[in-house]
Design a protein around this motif. Structure first.
Motif, PDB file in Angstrom:
ATOM      1  N   TRP A   6       0.864  -1.175   0.000  1.00  0.00           N
ATOM      2  CA  TRP A   6       0.000   0.000   0.000  1.00  0.00           C
ATOM      3  C   TRP A   6       0.904   1.229   0.000  1.00  0.00           C
ATOM      4  O   TRP A   6       1.920   1.251   0.706  1.00  0.00           O
ATOM      5  CB  TRP A   6      -0.904   0.017   1.228  1.00  0.00           C
ATOM      6  CG  TRP A   6      -1.983  -1.004   1.149  1.00  0.00           C
ATOM      7  CD1 TRP A   6      -1.939  -2.283   1.616  1.00  0.00           C
ATOM      8  CD2 TRP A   6      -3.257  -0.841   0.537  1.00  0.00           C
ATOM      9  NE1 TRP A   6      -3.119  -2.916   1.340  1.00  0.00           N
ATOM     10  CE2 TRP A   6      -3.945  -2.057   0.684  1.00  0.00           C
ATOM     11  CE3 TRP A   6      -3.885   0.216  -0.116  1.00  0.00           C
ATOM     12  CZ2 TRP A   6      -5.233  -2.245   0.203  1.00  0.00           C
ATOM     13  CZ3 TRP A   6      -5.167   0.035  -0.587  1.00  0.00           C
ATOM     14  CH2 TRP A   6      -5.832  -1.188  -0.432  1.00  0.00           C
ATOM     15  N   PHE A   8       1.171   5.616   0.014  1.00  0.00           N
ATOM     16  CA  PHE A   8       0.600   6.917   0.348  1.00  0.00           C
ATOM     17  C   PHE A   8       1.403   7.951  -0.425  1.00  0.00           C
ATOM     18  O   PHE A   8       2.642   7.933  -0.386  1.00  0.00           O
ATOM     19  CB  PHE A   8       0.756   7.151   1.860  1.00  0.00           C
ATOM     20  CG  PHE A   8       0.377   8.536   2.316  1.00  0.00           C
ATOM     21  CD1 PHE A   8      -0.841   8.756   2.931  1.00  0.00           C
ATOM     22  CD2 PHE A   8       1.241   9.604   2.165  1.00  0.00           C
ATOM     23  CE1 PHE A   8      -1.186  10.023   3.370  1.00  0.00           C
ATOM     24  CE2 PHE A   8       0.908  10.878   2.594  1.00  0.00           C
ATOM     25  CZ  PHE A   8      -0.316  11.082   3.200  1.00  0.00           C
ATOM     26  N   GLY A  56       5.599  10.833   0.579  1.00  0.00           N
ATOM     27  CA  GLY A  56       4.908   9.558   0.620  1.00  0.00           C
ATOM     28  C   GLY A  56       5.562   8.565   1.545  1.00  0.00           C
ATOM     29  O   GLY A  56       6.562   8.848   2.204  1.00  0.00           O
ATOM     30  N   PRO A  62      -3.207  -0.560   4.963  1.00  0.00           N
ATOM     31  CA  PRO A  62      -3.738   0.745   4.540  1.00  0.00           C
ATOM     32  C   PRO A  62      -4.301   1.554   5.703  1.00  0.00           C
ATOM     33  O   PRO A  62      -4.335   2.786   5.640  1.00  0.00           O
ATOM     34  CB  PRO A  62      -4.823   0.385   3.535  1.00  0.00           C
ATOM     35  CG  PRO A  62      -5.261  -0.989   3.920  1.00  0.00           C
ATOM     36  CD  PRO A  62      -4.016  -1.667   4.434  1.00  0.00           C
ATOM     37  N   LEU A  65      -1.551   3.683   6.955  1.00  0.00           N
ATOM     38  CA  LEU A  65      -1.268   4.803   6.053  1.00  0.00           C
ATOM     39  C   LEU A  65      -2.321   5.894   6.185  1.00  0.00           C
ATOM     40  O   LEU A  65      -2.004   7.085   6.138  1.00  0.00           O
ATOM     41  CB  LEU A  65      -1.159   4.324   4.609  1.00  0.00           C
ATOM     42  CG  LEU A  65      -0.028   3.333   4.318  1.00  0.00           C
ATOM     43  CD1 LEU A  65       0.046   3.043   2.827  1.00  0.00           C
ATOM     44  CD2 LEU A  65       1.296   3.824   4.836  1.00  0.00           C
ATOM     45  N   ASN A  66      -3.565   5.512   6.360  1.00  0.00           N
ATOM     46  CA  ASN A  66      -4.633   6.483   6.580  1.00  0.00           C
ATOM     47  C   ASN A  66      -4.395   7.229   7.899  1.00  0.00           C
ATOM     48  O   ASN A  66      -4.572   8.443   7.970  1.00  0.00           O
ATOM     49  CB  ASN A  66      -5.984   5.784   6.592  1.00  0.00           C
ATOM     50  CG  ASN A  66      -7.119   6.767   6.705  1.00  0.00           C
ATOM     51  OD1 ASN A  66      -7.248   7.689   5.917  1.00  0.00           O
ATOM     52  ND2 ASN A  66      -7.938   6.595   7.732  1.00  0.00           N
ATOM     53  N   GLY A  69      -1.771   9.728   7.346  1.00  0.00           N
ATOM     54  CA  GLY A  69      -2.359  10.880   6.663  1.00  0.00           C
ATOM     55  C   GLY A  69      -3.063  11.812   7.641  1.00  0.00           C
ATOM     56  O   GLY A  69      -2.915  13.038   7.581  1.00  0.00           O
ATOM     57  N   TYR A  94      -4.022  13.834  -0.881  1.00  0.00           N
ATOM     58  CA  TYR A  94      -3.266  12.587  -0.921  1.00  0.00           C
ATOM     59  C   TYR A  94      -4.087  11.423  -1.445  1.00  0.00           C
ATOM     60  O   TYR A  94      -5.307  11.468  -1.477  1.00  0.00           O
ATOM     61  CB  TYR A  94      -2.653  12.250   0.438  1.00  0.00           C
ATOM     62  CG  TYR A  94      -3.608  11.882   1.549  1.00  0.00           C
ATOM     63  CD1 TYR A  94      -3.958  10.556   1.791  1.00  0.00           C
ATOM     64  CD2 TYR A  94      -4.117  12.853   2.402  1.00  0.00           C
ATOM     65  CE1 TYR A  94      -4.800  10.211   2.831  1.00  0.00           C
ATOM     66  CE2 TYR A  94      -4.949  12.516   3.451  1.00  0.00           C
ATOM     67  CZ  TYR A  94      -5.283  11.196   3.668  1.00  0.00           C
ATOM     68  OH  TYR A  94      -6.114  10.854   4.700  1.00  0.00           O
ATOM     69  N   ILE A  96      -4.140   6.995  -1.357  1.00  0.00           N
ATOM     70  CA  ILE A  96      -3.655   5.721  -0.809  1.00  0.00           C
ATOM     71  C   ILE A  96      -4.075   4.649  -1.800  1.00  0.00           C
ATOM     72  O   ILE A  96      -5.265   4.485  -2.087  1.00  0.00           O
ATOM     73  CB  ILE A  96      -4.229   5.438   0.584  1.00  0.00           C
ATOM     74  CG1 ILE A  96      -3.726   6.493   1.584  1.00  0.00           C
ATOM     75  CG2 ILE A  96      -3.857   4.026   1.044  1.00  0.00           C
ATOM     76  CD1 ILE A  96      -4.293   6.364   2.973  1.00  0.00           C
ATOM     77  N   LYS A  98      -3.124   0.607  -3.519  1.00  0.00           N
ATOM     78  CA  LYS A  98      -2.407  -0.663  -3.468  1.00  0.00           C
ATOM     79  C   LYS A  98      -1.823  -0.913  -4.851  1.00  0.00           C
ATOM     80  O   LYS A  98      -2.512  -0.783  -5.857  1.00  0.00           O
ATOM     81  CB  LYS A  98      -3.344  -1.809  -3.101  1.00  0.00           C
ATOM     82  CG  LYS A  98      -2.614  -3.126  -2.896  1.00  0.00           C
ATOM     83  CD  LYS A  98      -3.561  -4.204  -2.422  1.00  0.00           C
ATOM     84  CE  LYS A  98      -2.784  -5.447  -2.046  1.00  0.00           C
ATOM     85  NZ  LYS A  98      -3.676  -6.494  -1.535  1.00  0.00           N
ATOM     86  N   PHE A 137      -8.789   6.898  -2.503  1.00  0.00           N
ATOM     87  CA  PHE A 137      -8.421   5.532  -2.146  1.00  0.00           C
ATOM     88  C   PHE A 137      -8.621   4.613  -3.339  1.00  0.00           C
ATOM     89  O   PHE A 137      -9.615   4.745  -4.062  1.00  0.00           O
ATOM     90  CB  PHE A 137      -9.297   4.999  -0.999  1.00  0.00           C
ATOM     91  CG  PHE A 137      -9.083   5.694   0.311  1.00  0.00           C
ATOM     92  CD1 PHE A 137      -8.069   5.286   1.162  1.00  0.00           C
ATOM     93  CD2 PHE A 137      -9.886   6.752   0.700  1.00  0.00           C
ATOM     94  CE1 PHE A 137      -7.870   5.916   2.376  1.00  0.00           C
ATOM     95  CE2 PHE A 137      -9.703   7.385   1.904  1.00  0.00           C
ATOM     96  CZ  PHE A 137      -8.690   6.972   2.743  1.00  0.00           C
TER      97      PHE A 137
END
Length: 156
Positions: A6, A8, A56, A62, A65-66, A69, A94, A96, A98, A137
């Protein structure tokens, strides 16, 4: 076949119009260093500048990563951004996503390359064109991607 993770990718809004751009980037790097310490075990590639005013990271989860963010969002809210002599709030968009990478050298996001970066660039450009929305996303499934993207954009 490369590795799938994943990713970002963030982009500072209207970065070319920031009068104190170097100060803002310095503070951003400080935030990234702290996040890298806090999330070290969850990241495949550290949070860092990828090019110019983009930044990034990469991971296996994920949700993390969220969360990163969100942390960037809150921590940058205190950075004074000067535009045209006025103090504004720091803003970024941004995505995110995969995807697959073909080059993976160490923990630096800037040292990675692969098809996922084309997708990330496309999503950031799409957010720029729309002039609204902050987040995109992709990788959960069509319906899930739409729901997550819409929900997160409503929050911010």
């Amino acid at each position: 076949m490369g590795s799938k993770f994943w990713f970002f990718l963030g982009d500072i809004k209207e970065s070319r119009n920031i009068d104190n751009r170097q100060d803002v980037q310095r503070k951003l790097v400080e935030i990234f260093e702290n996040l890298n310490k806090e999330y070290r075990d969850q990241l495949v590639a550290n949070v860092g500048v990828t090019r110019g005013d983009e930044f990034g990271c990469a991971g296996r989860n994920p949700v993390i990563l969220n969360e990163i963010g969100d942390e960037i969002w809150w921590r940058t809210s205190e950075i004074p951004v000067k535009r045209g002599g006025k103090i504004k709030t720091f803003q970024f968009r941004y995505a995110i996503v995969k995807g697959e990478i073909s080059t993976f050298i160490g923990r630096e996001i800037g040292a990675m390359d692969g098809p996922v970066f084309q997708v990330l660039d496309e999503k950031i450009k799409e957010l720029k064109r729309k002039k609204y929305g902050w987040v995109y996303f992709e990788g959960f499934g069509n319906i899930e991607d739409s729901v997550l993207t819409s929900f997160k954009n409503l929050i911010y």
